[in-house]
Design a protein around this motif. Structure first.
Motif, PDB file in Angstrom:
ATOM      1  N   GLN A  49       0.526  -1.203   0.158  1.00  0.00           N
ATOM      2  CA  GLN A  49      -0.572  -0.087   0.005  1.00  0.00           C
ATOM      3  C   GLN A  49       0.892   1.361  -0.036  1.00  0.00           C
ATOM      4  OE1 GLN A  49      -2.521  -0.221   3.115  1.00  0.00           O
ATOM      5  NE2 GLN A  49      -1.226   1.189   4.725  1.00  0.00           N
ATOM      6  N   ALA A  50       0.633   2.253  -0.393  1.00  0.00           N
ATOM      7  CA  ALA A  50       1.019   3.913  -0.686  1.00  0.00           C
ATOM      8  C   ALA A  50      -0.257   4.563  -0.364  1.00  0.00           C
ATOM      9  CB  ALA A  50       1.526   4.011  -2.192  1.00  0.00           C
ATOM     10  N   ALA A  51       0.933   6.072  -0.063  1.00  0.00           N
ATOM     11  CA  ALA A  51      -0.044   6.960   0.216  1.00  0.00           C
ATOM     12  C   ALA A  51      -1.159   7.171   1.809  1.00  0.00           C
ATOM     13  CB  ALA A  51      -1.164   7.887  -0.929  1.00  0.00           C
ATOM     14  N   SER A  52      -0.864   6.325   2.373  1.00  0.00           N
ATOM     15  CA  SER A  52      -1.671   6.324   3.751  1.00  0.00           C
ATOM     16  C   SER A  52      -1.609   7.747   4.761  1.00  0.00           C
ATOM     17  CB  SER A  52      -1.325   5.432   4.822  1.00  0.00           C
ATOM     18  OG  SER A  52       0.011   5.120   5.865  1.00  0.00           O
ATOM     19  N   ASP A  53      -0.622   8.034   4.517  1.00  0.00           N
ATOM     20  CA  ASP A  53       0.474  10.005   4.438  1.00  0.00           C
ATOM     21  C   ASP A  53      -0.483  10.084   3.592  1.00  0.00           C
ATOM     22  OD1 ASP A  53       0.812   9.690   7.630  1.00  0.00           O
ATOM     23  OD2 ASP A  53       2.527   8.841   6.672  1.00  0.00           O
ATOM     24  N   GLY A  54      -1.311  11.738   3.266  1.00  0.00           N
ATOM     25  CA  GLY A  54      -1.493  12.347   1.474  1.00  0.00           C
ATOM     26  C   GLY A  54      -0.427  12.866   1.147  1.00  0.00           C
ATOM     27  N   ASP A  55       0.624  13.162   1.597  1.00  0.00           N
ATOM     28  CA  ASP A  55       1.931  14.169   0.931  1.00  0.00           C
ATOM     29  C   ASP A  55       2.992  12.626   0.944  1.00  0.00           C
ATOM     30  OD1 ASP A  55       2.259  13.955   3.404  1.00  0.00           O
ATOM     31  OD2 ASP A  55       2.797  15.913   3.875  1.00  0.00           O
ATOM     32  N   GLU A  56       3.027  11.915   0.798  1.00  0.00           N
ATOM     33  CA  GLU A  56       3.595  11.140   0.841  1.00  0.00           C
ATOM     34  C   GLU A  56       3.654   9.818  -0.723  1.00  0.00           C
ATOM     35  OE1 GLU A  56       5.101   9.003   3.944  1.00  0.00           O
ATOM     36  OE2 GLU A  56       5.232  10.607   5.496  1.00  0.00           O
ATOM     37  N   LEU A  57       4.284  10.912  -1.788  1.00  0.00           N
ATOM     38  CA  LEU A  57       3.997  10.267  -3.281  1.00  0.00           C
ATOM     39  C   LEU A  57       5.288   9.418  -3.605  1.00  0.00           C
ATOM     40  CD1 LEU A  57       2.747  13.613  -4.349  1.00  0.00           C
ATOM     41  CD2 LEU A  57       1.539  12.175  -3.011  1.00  0.00           C
ATOM     42  N   ASN A  58       5.680   9.259  -3.086  1.00  0.00           N
ATOM     43  CA  ASN A  58       7.156   8.394  -4.199  1.00  0.00           C
ATOM     44  C   ASN A  58       6.631   6.742  -3.912  1.00  0.00           C
ATOM     45  OD1 ASN A  58       8.617  10.586  -4.207  1.00  0.00           O
ATOM     46  ND2 ASN A  58      10.263  10.069  -2.433  1.00  0.00           N
ATOM     47  N   GLY A  59       5.531   6.565  -3.014  1.00  0.00           N
ATOM     48  CA  GLY A  59       5.372   5.057  -2.969  1.00  0.00           C
ATOM     49  C   GLY A  59       4.070   5.407  -4.251  1.00  0.00           C
ATOM     50  N   VAL A  60       3.292   6.264  -4.408  1.00  0.00           N
ATOM     51  CA  VAL A  60       2.577   5.966  -5.259  1.00  0.00           C
ATOM     52  C   VAL A  60       3.543   5.811  -6.931  1.00  0.00           C
ATOM     53  CG1 VAL A  60       0.641   7.660  -6.610  1.00  0.00           C
ATOM     54  CG2 VAL A  60       1.208   7.428  -3.991  1.00  0.00           C
ATOM     55  N   GLY A  61       4.556   6.605  -6.616  1.00  0.00           N
ATOM     56  CA  GLY A  61       4.726   6.985  -7.686  1.00  0.00           C
ATOM     57  C   GLY A  61       5.903   5.198  -8.468  1.00  0.00           C
ATOM     58  N   VAL A  62       5.720   5.108  -6.935  1.00  0.00           N
ATOM     59  CA  VAL A  62       6.767   2.725  -6.805  1.00  0.00           C
ATOM     60  C   VAL A  62       5.697   2.519  -6.968  1.00  0.00           C
ATOM     61  CG1 VAL A  62       7.390   1.053  -5.540  1.00  0.00           C
ATOM     62  CG2 VAL A  62       8.532   3.181  -5.161  1.00  0.00           C
ATOM     63  N   VAL A  63       4.407   2.120  -7.039  1.00  0.00           N
ATOM     64  CA  VAL A  63       3.610   1.692  -7.507  1.00  0.00           C
ATOM     65  C   VAL A  63       2.443   1.690  -8.876  1.00  0.00           C
ATOM     66  CG1 VAL A  63       0.860   1.436  -7.319  1.00  0.00           C
ATOM     67  CG2 VAL A  63       1.739   1.073  -5.531  1.00  0.00           C
ATOM     68  N   ASN A  64       2.511   3.441  -9.691  1.00  0.00           N
ATOM     69  CA  ASN A  64       2.936   3.734 -10.767  1.00  0.00           C
ATOM     70  C   ASN A  64       3.971   3.410 -11.458  1.00  0.00           C
ATOM     71  OD1 ASN A  64       3.736   5.740 -12.660  1.00  0.00           O
ATOM     72  ND2 ASN A  64       1.499   5.899 -12.454  1.00  0.00           N
ATOM     73  N   ARG A  65       4.961   2.219 -11.441  1.00  0.00           N
ATOM     74  CA  ARG A  65       6.559   2.233 -12.112  1.00  0.00           C
ATOM     75  C   ARG A  65       6.052   0.760 -11.794  1.00  0.00           C
ATOM     76  NH1 ARG A  65       9.797   5.833 -12.378  1.00  0.00           N
ATOM     77  NH2 ARG A  65       8.608   8.034 -12.880  1.00  0.00           N
ATOM     78  N   VAL A  66       5.637  -0.469 -10.748  1.00  0.00           N
ATOM     79  CA  VAL A  66       5.565  -1.520 -10.930  1.00  0.00           C
ATOM     80  C   VAL A  66       4.703  -2.287 -10.786  1.00  0.00           C
ATOM     81  CG1 VAL A  66       6.207  -3.389  -8.632  1.00  0.00           C
ATOM     82  CG2 VAL A  66       7.554  -1.605  -8.701  1.00  0.00           C
ATOM     83  N   VAL A  67       3.564  -1.707 -11.048  1.00  0.00           N
ATOM     84  CA  VAL A  67       2.856  -2.890 -11.371  1.00  0.00           C
ATOM     85  C   VAL A  67       2.211  -3.312 -12.626  1.00  0.00           C
ATOM     86  CG1 VAL A  67       0.092  -2.789 -11.566  1.00  0.00           C
ATOM     87  CG2 VAL A  67       0.730  -1.947  -9.842  1.00  0.00           C
ATOM     88  N   PRO A  68       2.540  -1.856 -13.590  1.00  0.00           N
ATOM     89  CA  PRO A  68       2.933  -3.018 -15.130  1.00  0.00           C
ATOM     90  C   PRO A  68       3.695  -3.413 -15.744  1.00  0.00           C
ATOM     91  CG  PRO A  68       2.196  -0.222 -14.577  1.00  0.00           C
ATOM     92  CD  PRO A  68       2.973  -0.673 -13.895  1.00  0.00           C
TER      93      PRO A  68
END
Length: 318
Positions: A49-68
């Motif tokens: 999971q990513a962004a359990s803190d709403g301004d911590e976006l690097n984890g969203v970036g990881v999901v964005n790259r890994v899932v595809p």
């Protein structure tokens, strides 16, 4: 078939959907974006999971790259992903959930009938409980910070060694091995027998490419080491800190750092100086003990007593 919210996938397939966690003020359903990558072969389950803190976006970036990059035909086991956990805070780029002024990563294991954050924590904790391993992707909010991984269950916990191994496999090079506050996912999930870590992927405003790459590589290390995909990732030695020394400003003014992130410091080494706006020295702060310069504020202006930096102490090799 494996499901998470409205996402479903047969073996060898991937599915995407939403996990309902409540409603907005106009009655619109809130659905967290979720993915199920169901491997063609049987194996363990990884929850991310990513962004359990709403301004911590690097984890969203990881999901964005890994899932595809995840090919379910080449995967053994299942990967469950919640791409954005703190939905309300993410919408307004804030750290805490603005609906109940709560830091989401203090609300686990949650409550199905509780506050907004407790309900989200409950729904995502149910997903995490289905897994054999959990990665809760964070970053140092807007501070400057090393790329590191946090083991939060405590060194006396029955799952400590498994969590530490997972942290080493993720391989950011630095590990904080210190019991975390109540309500963290990385505290709650090990109590249910699930090794869990908090990768803290640097600190930035927006996305930081270097930290995102650390996270992408870390997830792939985990996938390889635990047999989800073919590969030979093995744990390497990590610099481990067992506690933090925090430093505040003895005077107001402008901070000038003498240490860089990752520097080894010794007791008496100057960490930073505070000057007035015209450059005249007002205060000088030295390390109280030996350690590694771990984290520092991003903005240079400080008030008396305001947080400036942290040094990781009780250093060894894990």
């Amino acid at each position: 078939m494996t499901t998470l919210g409205s996402a479903s996938a047969e073996p060898g397939e991937a599915g995407f959907g939403r996990l309902d966690v409540g409603e907005t003020r106009d009655g619109t359903t809130i659905g967290l974006p979720v993915a199920v990558i169901n491997g063609a072969d049987e194996g363990e389950t990884l929850y991310v999971q990513a962004a359990s803190d709403g301004d911590e976006l690097n984890g969203v970036g990881v999901v964005n790259r890994v899932v595809p990059q995840l090919d379910p035909q080449e995967l053994s086991g299942t990967v469950l992903v919640v791409g954005i956990t703190n939905w309300h805070a993410f919408q307004v780029a804030e750290h805490r959930n603005p609906i109940d002024d709560t830091k989401m990563n203090r609300a686990y294991p949650g409550d199905a009938n509780g506050s907004s954050s407790e309900r989200v924590a409950h729904a995502t904790f149910e997903a995490a409980q289905r897994a054999d391993l959990v990665l809760d992707l964070h970053q140092g909010s807007t501070s400057r910070m090393l790329n590191e991984v946090r083991v939060r269950c405590g060194r006396r916990h029955r799952l400590h060694d498994e969590c530490l191994e997972l942290a080493k496999v993720f391989d950011c090079g630095h590990v904080l091995d210190q019991k975390g506050p109540d309500g963290q996912l990385a505290r709650a999930a090990p109590d249910e027998g699930i090794p869990t870590i908090d990768p803290e992927l640097g600190g930035a405003v927006g996305w930081d490419e270097e930290s995102i790459e650390y996270g992408v590589r870390g997830v792939w290390n985990v996938l390889e080491h635990y047999g989800f995909v073919e590969g030979d990732a093995e744990p390497e030695s990590q610099t481990r800190a067992k506690r933090f020394d925090r430093y505040g400003a003895p005077a107001g003014g402008i901070v000038n750092f003498e240490a860089e992130l990752g520097d080894e410091v010794s007791a008496g080494d100057v960490l930073f100086r505070v000057t007035d706006v015209f450059g005249s020295l007002k205060a000088e702060v030295a390390a109280r003990g030996d350690g590694v310069f771990w984290r520092s504020r991003r903005l240079p202006q400080v008030a008396t007593g305001e947080y400036v930096c942290s040094v990781g102490t009780n250093i060894d090799t894990a």
